[in-house]
Design an enzyme around this catalytic site. Sequence first.
Site, PDB file in Angstrom:
ATOM      1  N   GLY A 167       0.795  -1.236   0.000  1.00 53.88           N
ATOM      2  CA  GLY A 167       0.000   0.000   0.000  1.00 53.88           C
ATOM      3  C   GLY A 167       0.818   1.271   0.000  1.00 53.88           C
TER       4      GLY A 167
ATOM      5  CD  GLU B 168      -8.151  -8.883  -3.419  1.00 52.00           C
ATOM      6  OE1 GLU B 168      -8.830  -8.693  -4.443  1.00 52.00           O
ATOM      7  OE2 GLU B 168      -7.135  -8.221  -3.141  1.00 52.00           O
TER       8      GLU B 168
ATOM      9  CE  LYS C 124      -0.247  -6.941  -1.599  1.00 57.54           C
ATOM     10  NZ  LYS C 124      -1.075  -6.890  -0.377  1.00 57.54           N
TER      11      LYS C 124
END
Lengths: 428, 428
Positions: free
Chosen positions: B136, B192, B207
Amino acid sequence: MTAPLRLGVAGLGTVGVGVVRIVRSQAALLSARTGRDIQIAAVSARDADKDRGVNLGSYDWESDPVALAKREDVDVFVELMGGTDGPAKDATEAAIDAGKDVVTANKAMLAIHGQALAERAEAAGRMIRFEAAVAGGIPVIKALTEGLAANEITRVMGVMNGTCNYILTRMENAGLPYDKVFQEASDLGYLEADPNLDVGGIDAGHKLALLSSIAFGTKPDFNGIELEGIHRITIDDIRQAADMGYRIKLLGVAQRTGRGLEQRMQPCLVPDTSPLGQLEGGTNMIVIEGNAVEQIVLRGPGAGEGPTASAVMGDVCDLARGFRLPTFGQPATTLMDAPSARAVLPAPYYLRMALLDKPGALAKIATILGNAGVSIDRMRQYGHSDSTAPVLFVTHKTTRAALDEALAEMEKTDVIASPPVALRIESV
Amino acid sequence: MTAPLRLGVAGLGTVGVGVVRIVRSQAALLSARTGRDIQIAAVSARDADKDRGVNLGSYDWESDPVALAKREDVDVFVELMGGTDGPAKDATEAAIDAGKDVVTANKAMLAIHGQALAERAEAAGRMIRFEAAVAGGIPVIKALTEGLAANEITRVMGVMNGTCNYILTRMENAGLPYDKVFQEASDLGYLEADPNLDVGGIDAGHKLALLSSIAFGTKPDFNGIELEGIHRITIDDIRQAADMGYRIKLLGVAQRTGRGLEQRMQPCLVPDTSPLGQLEGGTNMIVIEGNAVEQIVLRGPGAGEGPTASAVMGDVCDLARGFRLPTFGQPATTLMDAPSARAVLPAPYYLRMALLDKPGALAKIATILGNAGVSIDRMRQYGHSDSTAPVLFVTHKTTRAALDEALAEMEKTDVIASPPVALRIESV
């Protein structure tokens, strides 16, 4: 591949040697990542004969850093000598005037002369980069100037002097008084030649001035910092704070308020469960708050050969990649003169003083606090062996102005044995 | 001042709206910092009529993101649609082919197609930036690729999925079972559309694949990750771990060993006093270790409108400033194919299983561990109400290979009620 980027390294102390080591040992990695070879053309230091444990044989030597800065075969002048003025500043100016970019770890020079140097560099189309000047290996200048460039920064704070944090945590962990730990730190070589730069908060203040400038688009203003060192912190303060769930840190805080730019570098109480409160030893931590990003916390080694050289070389890699941006993140001529403001937001304070053992002494102090509108949350008078009685107050939230009024009144009485210590309890 | 930088924003979910908000509200700040006006030329989203709480009236609409990506008046294509393939990939390729730079928050697309996309972009002299794809608002891609560019990175690890960390900390703090907290997270909209992306560790794995590539100069290799989700973690695991001074985190670890690139995304036990152990809720933390910088810890919000948009706009600011560098920090054609290696460094493991209530069951298991060379540090069998007995082992340091051998043997016995849960105890 583009032509090599050629460095002139002035200053071969710990950091300079670290830079040489990285350039020598990581040549392939640096060139893979930046697309250019990075080379050292020449170096400069006071003593050419000293054994620094690193091979310098292939580099030209300049006894004069100004001459190094002007050399035809130097693209980037790497200033690692230190010092607010003198050779560091002369050579930096000479480098700019000779069309070189500058990478420096010199917080003192930039905190005092940064505005003039940045204007000079930008007028000449040159860059000054200084990641290593603040918080050692932590890429905080880059985070603020680039990564968080789309944020209105609301507050920057942190622990930026590893030596002070070492002293404070060592006092607590070993139960030792300030003087003894100060001596230890001195013996270990942790202190600057002028120890007041560390324990007086000046070094950390220099760093805060640079962070403020970048964060708020203001001219670096070291003199606008409310500055207080750690030399008056006693082991009793640390113990009393711990009793209440706090740790004492030399904490820098910068924020913009309606009245101007508030910059403080002072010992504060922070909750012992907070990331800042848990920071041990020489580690640094910077907390950045922005309107979009909320809060980012960066932690890492604040000094040392490897970490500081890593930061210097990060800047060098940026230059090798051709990144260009103004010294303080926006053109120096657009930086504002922000009036410096004292802390306006109220906070609770920790107050410790020694009262003379006279009847009515405590009542006098309590009355003064009440008259100034400072209300008391907790009070404790503890055991004593001489004619003075240590007394501790924790106030409810109050403004610094009200507290200062009370402190001034206390000084006028005949019951205070020594000036009170007042520490802000910071919400972090 | 240079010409404005014109964005085409595809995807107007949370992050897209955040980007629009920053462009609209911070115009002066963005232009002061980058030297250019940053404008939105056109946007694209599935539903043009939806009220997103932000004024989109002045922007051209494209129903087709590919058409948006190719527009003459777009300099930077901002891809915020998500999805490994489909419109996100088509539009990204179209943007590159049309000579646009790309900023994306799409970890799935880059983890799977990053190598091909980076090669395509670099062949065309275009950039793909993806700060928002990892952790983020934390500028971790920048820290690794630029700030720490002079380091040989030795290890990267961290907590990179806020939803999993929310679930695990909520289970512990409220004493609730996994299923109940999973439902809560779902009701709160934290999951999600395919929850397995979160709780199966896939999102965090994407990630990690991106961080590994940058850290080690290897091709992104999502399939090389040893991947395990959190769905088998019980409240008992969390309590037992807490009893021993640990917290359970979905922890990503990437490091290079003599055998290749080790990438793991698994629930692990970490000391509850460590920065990773103390991470609560949706916050992310990345720990970077380099040969020069030692250890840097970055903490911040891992998701949300403001933080993610801050990261997207940080990339946009870099582009406005003219920074150019390859997608993964060095040219994609120079990234290595690293063989994926299972964890070779031994570690202690936490082992929990349910044994059938038969005489000699425990002896059988202990014998199997001993035969595999796995020695037991602690064992605990605790109360039970049905015909199975929960048993807990903490092993001394052992290799994963030895442990897997033992686990395979256990499966062959008739005393195991369900497959054992094995969690690495990570030294952080």
